[in-house]
Design an enzyme around this catalytic site. Structure first.
Site, short mmCIF file in Angstrom:
data_model
loop_
_atom_site.label_atom_id
_atom_site.label_comp_id
_atom_site.label_asym_id
_atom_site.label_seq_id
_atom_site.Cartn_x
_atom_site.Cartn_y
_atom_site.Cartn_z
N ASP A 131 0.86 -1.19 0.00
CA ASP A 131 0.00 0.00 0.00
C ASP A 131 0.88 1.23 0.00
OD1 ASP A 131 -2.79 -0.65 0.01
OD2 ASP A 131 -2.54 -1.46 2.02
N ARG A 139 4.08 3.29 4.28
CA ARG A 139 4.48 2.04 4.90
C ARG A 139 5.96 1.98 5.30
NH1 ARG A 139 -0.05 1.35 6.05
NH2 ARG A 139 -1.54 -0.16 5.20
N ARG A 199 -8.52 10.03 1.54
CA ARG A 199 -7.83 9.06 0.67
C ARG A 199 -8.36 9.16 -0.76
NH1 ARG A 199 -9.00 3.50 3.40
NH2 ARG A 199 -7.61 2.71 1.77
N LYS A 229 -8.68 0.94 -6.73
CA LYS A 229 -9.44 0.39 -5.62
C LYS A 229 -10.42 1.44 -5.09
CE LYS A 229 -6.03 1.39 -1.95
NZ LYS A 229 -5.06 0.81 -1.02
N HIS A 230 -11.55 1.02 -4.45
CA HIS A 230 -11.98 -0.33 -4.10
C HIS A 230 -13.25 -0.60 -4.89
CE1 HIS A 230 -9.86 1.49 -0.66
NE2 HIS A 230 -9.39 0.28 -0.41
N HIS A 242 -13.41 -2.60 7.45
CA HIS A 242 -12.46 -3.28 8.34
C HIS A 242 -13.18 -3.87 9.55
CE1 HIS A 242 -9.59 -0.74 6.10
NE2 HIS A 242 -8.70 -1.67 6.41
N ASP A 316 -9.53 -7.16 -1.48
CA ASP A 316 -9.06 -6.42 -0.32
C ASP A 316 -8.73 -7.45 0.75
OD1 ASP A 316 -8.39 -4.29 1.28
OD2 ASP A 316 -10.32 -3.27 1.12
#
Length: 399
Positions: A131, A139, A199, A229-230, A242, A316
Site C-alpha cells: 500500500d 508504509r 484518501r 481500488k476499491h 475493516h 481487499d
C-alpha cells in the site's frame, strides 16, 4: 582352475564397470554390446516463452498453483530467523508456496534485506506488493511522503498526481516492489465516510477519474503495476469494512453514473489490476446478499463483462471483518475465486483455505481450469516483469 579364475575375473570387471560412477552409461553399452546409444538432448525452455508457461501449468501440482494465489503479509524490518513470525512466514513460502508478499510497516534497509531473504527461499519468484496511496512513506519510514489524494487534487494540477505516482514508483522499485495498491478511485460523496475521506481525490467522479488516472500513469511510467481500488466504490458508505460489512442500496444505473466513472477511465487508460471492496450491493445482486469481493454479479457481470476488464483482480484484505465475520477462510476464497477474483490478499488462515479449495476442486464446486486461469495471469506477470529470469535481489549497495 584357470577357466574358473578367468570367469570370476570377467564377472568382477563387469561389476566394477556397472558400479563405477565415473563411467558413463553410454560407454558401458559400447563396451558390452559394441553399440553407441544416442541420448536425446535435454530441452531447456526459454523462460520468456509461451511454452514455458504451458509447462508450468502442466507440471505444477494443484496445491502449489492454489498457493500461488495467496499473498501474505510481512514486516519490512529486521526479523530474527528463530522468531515465530519468521518461521511462520518461511512455512508459508516453502511449504504452501504462496505467490506474493504484501509488506506492511518497516524501514528502507530492513525491507530490502527481508525481500532478499524471502526471494531466496521461494521456489517461484515472489510478487512483492505494498500500500502506497500517499507515497512509499505510507508504509516505509525514511521515504517520500505526499499529501493525501484530496490535497493533491486541491492543487488543480493533474501533473502533481502524475509525479506523485512516478516518485512513489521509483522508490518502490528500488526496494523490489512490483505492485502498488493505489490509486484510490472511490468517490468520496458521503461526509460520514469513516474510512475513505481524504484518501479519495474528490467527491466529483470526473475529478477522481482525472487525478486517479494521472497517478496510475505515473506509476506505470516506471514499469510498476498500479491498482485501482476499491471496486465498485467505497465512497458512499458510513461503515468501515475493516470492522463490518457496509451495505449500499443503489441500483446499477446509479452506480454506472457515478461510482464506476473513475474505474471506467482507469480501465480505458490501461490499468492492469483492480482491488475489490467488501461491500454488499443488494440493489444489483437481487438474488443473494454478498460482499462485492465474493459476488459474481459485481466482478463478473460488471467489472469483467460491462467494463471489459481483463487484468488481475485482487481482493481487499480477507482478514477484514466485512468478510471474516461472515465467512470461514476457505469459503471466502472459494466464493471469491468463483466470483472472478484472482489474488487472495491476507487470508486469516492460508493452510485451511488451501485445503478447502482443494476439496472444492475434488467435489466439482470449482474447476482446476478456474485455478489455472488465475495462476497463469500471475505467472505471466512474473514472466513479463522479468522475475522468472533473475535472482530478484535488491541491490543493497545502490545509492
Amino acid at each position: 582352475m584357470n577357466r574358473r579364475f578367468s570367469a570370476t575375473l570377467s564377472l568382477l570387471i563387469v561389476f566394477i564397470l556397472l558400479g563405477s560412477t565415473s563411467i558413463q552409461a553410454q560407454k558401458l553399452t559400447e563396451f558390452l554390446f559394441g553399440q553407441t546409444v544416442k541420448n536425446p538432448p535435454k530441452t531447456i525452455l526459454d523462460k520468456t516463452s509461451e511454452a514455458y508457461l504451458d509447462s508450468l501449468i502442466e507440471n505444477t501440482p494443484l496445491e502449489e498453483k492454489i498457493g500461488q494465489l495467496f499473498f501474505v503479509p510481512a514486516q519490512g524490518q529486521f526479523t530474527n530467523r528463530d522468531s515465530r513470525t519468521f518461521k511462520e512466514l518461511e512455512q508459508m513460502i516453502t511449504d504452501y508456496h504462496v505467490g506474493g508478499i504484501i509488506f506492511m510497516r518497516g524501514d528502507i534497509y530492513g525491507q530490502a534485506i527481508m525481500t532478499n531473504k524471502l526471494q531466496r527461499m521461494s521456489k517461484f519468484p515472489l510478487w512483492i506488493s505494498q500500500d502506497m496511496e500517499f507515497g512509499a512513506a505510507m508504509r516505509i519510514s525514511g521515504t517520500t511522503r505526499f499529501t493525501p489524494a484530496m490535497g493533491v487534487a486541491a492543487t488543480g494540477d493533474k501533473r502533481n498526481a502524475f509525479m506523485m505516482g512516478k516518485i512513489t514508483a521509483i522508490e518502490a522499485k528500488a526496494l523490489g516492489v512490483h505492485q502498488i495498491y493505489a490509486p484510490v478511485l472511490d468517490v468520496n460523496n458521503n461526509p460520514e465516510n469513516p474510512v475513505i475521506n481524504v484518501r479519495s481525490f474528490s467527491g466529483d467522479p470526473e475529478m477522481v477519474a482525472d487525478y486517479g488516472t494521472a497517478f496510475m500513469q505515473g506509476v506505470q511510467s516506471e514499469g510498476l503495476v498500479a491498482t485501482a481500488k476499491h471496486f465498485p466504490g467505497h465512497g458512499d458508505t458510513d461503515v468501515d469494512s475493516h470492522s463490518d460489512l457496509p451495505v449500499v442500496n443503489y441500483d446499477y444505473s446509479r452506480l454506472d453514473s457515478l461510482e464506476l466513472i473513475p474505474f471506467r477511465a482507469a480501465i480505458d487508460g490501461g490499468i492492469s489490476s483492480v482491488m475489490t471492496a467488501h461491500i454488499a450491493f443488494p440493489g444489483i445482486n437481487t438474488t443473494e446478499f454478498l460482499p462485492a469481493t465474493l459476488d459474481a454479479t459485481i466482478l463478473g457481470d460488471v467489472l469483467i463483462d460491462s467494463l471489459n476488464f481483463n487484468g488481475l483482480v485482487v481482493t481487499d484484505g480477507l482478514e477484514m471483518q466485512g468478510i471474516a465475520s461472515k465467512y470461514s477462510p476457505g469459503r471466502a476464497v472459494v466464493r471469491a475465486l468463483n466470483a472472478g477474483a484472482d489474488i487472495m490478499l491476507i487470508s486469516p488462515d492460508v493452510h485451511t483455505a488451501i485445503d478447502e479449495v482443494i476439496k472444492s476442486v475434488e467435489k466439482g464446486e470449482i474447476t482446476e481450469e478456474r485455478i489455472d486461469r488465475s495462476f497463469v495471469k500471475l505467472m505471466k506477470w512474473k514472466q513479463q516483469y522479468g522475475l522468472l529470469q533473475s535472482e530478484n535481489q535488491v541491490d543493497l549497495e545502490a545509492s
